[in-house]
Design an enzyme around this catalytic site. Sequence first.
Site, PDB file in Angstrom:
ATOM      1  N   ALA A  62       0.860  -1.183   0.000  1.00 27.65           N
ATOM      2  CA  ALA A  62       0.000   0.000   0.000  1.00 27.65           C
ATOM      3  C   ALA A  62       0.894   1.230   0.000  1.00 27.65           C
ATOM      4  O   ALA A  62       1.331   1.688   1.043  1.00 27.65           O
ATOM      5  CB  ALA A  62      -0.921   0.009   1.219  1.00 27.65           C
ATOM      6  N   GLY A  63       1.167   1.726  -1.203  1.00 24.46           N
ATOM      7  CA  GLY A  63       2.008   2.898  -1.328  1.00 24.46           C
ATOM      8  C   GLY A  63       1.159   4.132  -1.544  1.00 24.46           C
ATOM      9  O   GLY A  63       0.602   4.703  -0.605  1.00 24.46           O
ATOM     10  N   GLU A 122       4.494  11.793   0.377  1.00 25.66           N
ATOM     11  CA  GLU A 122       3.209  12.497   0.532  1.00 25.66           C
ATOM     12  C   GLU A 122       2.364  12.389  -0.740  1.00 25.66           C
ATOM     13  O   GLU A 122       1.560  13.274  -1.024  1.00 25.66           O
ATOM     14  CB  GLU A 122       3.421  13.972   0.876  1.00 25.66           C
ATOM     15  CG  GLU A 122       3.833  14.237   2.307  1.00 25.66           C
ATOM     16  CD  GLU A 122       2.818  13.788   3.334  1.00 25.66           C
ATOM     17  OE1 GLU A 122       1.815  14.477   3.544  1.00 25.66           O
ATOM     18  OE2 GLU A 122       3.038  12.733   3.942  1.00 25.66           O
TER      19      GLU A 122
END
Length: 405
Positions: free
Chosen positions: A141-142, A382
């Site tokens: 899960a990036g 982010e």
Amino acid sequence: MYNLETPKKFGPLIAQARQVADEVFRPISRRYDREEHARPKELDMLAAVVDGMNDGSDMGGAGAAGVRRSKNGDGPEGNRNGSNLSTALSIIELCRGDVGLLLSMPRQGLGNSAIASVADDEQLERFAGQWAAMAITEPEAGSDSAAIRTTAVRDGDDYVLNGEKIYVTAGERADLVVVWATLDRSKGRGAIKSFVVERSNPGLKLDRLEHKLGIRASDTAAFTLQDCRVPKENLLGPPEVAESTGGFAGAMQTFDNTRPLVAAMAVGLTRACLEETKKLLAEAGVEPDWDAPEATQTAAAAEYLAMDADYEAAYLLTLQAAWMADNGKPNSLQASQAKAKAGRTCVDVALRCVALAGTLGYSETMLLEKWARDAKILDIFEGTQQIQLLIIARQLLGLSSAQLR
């Protein structure tokens, strides 16, 4: 009408941040790039000074501490230039010095912004003065935060967390880690929540510190959570699982505050590259003329002017997103636009400045080589460039994540 001038009340703050960049960060920048994983002890005293400035001012100090979204303006027309904008401006100046050192400043972590964005008053008081990292990314899960597999199960007065987190900035040195986990994987995005975990929690196990291309002064950790018990009072936001994506959207609002700050990091590094390159061009007798047609400029001057225009666009988008947060305006689109533009511009300008500087740009005699390595992460963390463009397209077209992937 937009006023594009920097608010005068932020003048002292900007001057302080620039002084820190020039007199503290740059002199030790190369040292901590070489001594990866060594803690920059010089920053401990600096952090104490920043804390004092934060306590004595409603504008914040020369750091990247957490910021909180204002619900309304305070000016005669409801316009507020507050902590989001002041923090972005100070970050821009500090990242002229060193991005990795900024990320190594005690009590200035991205987790602090997450806490400031969604914590209640009791939590704000309880976690005040502590350094918080943020743990979202997982091996599977990036950029898609909704794919998080770390679980949180309620057990009496605690939640029990199990899973794996990677690429946690300041993860080893921080006092707290804000961990994103799901209460029920079958419920999708609505079950994603964030929990504040004490770094000393025995269930939070440090696996390794990463060796990286850039920002080497900043430690980047990987953790395993094994039956990690967290008090229910450390849950950020409501405990209920949302039937729709509303609950997840609330958690994602954290990014509306932090993405402009990462964009500000990219803007600051871009400015550093341009300033250094302008000096080198002047030494070679090349002086860009902002008032002359491009066709009359030398090739090097024309390229510099093109890069400077990109910088200005990224700068203004970043300030717009931060200003909107200060004024309680929905800024998810603008936050992603700022992050996408600033991240791409930073990488592009850094590499082009290295090329314009020739052998000097590629050697370790100057910081341009280091800045080119540091730049890439600002286009990745982010939310990657690609995920930002997806978010922008979905918002402009009015499509959901299921409709546009």
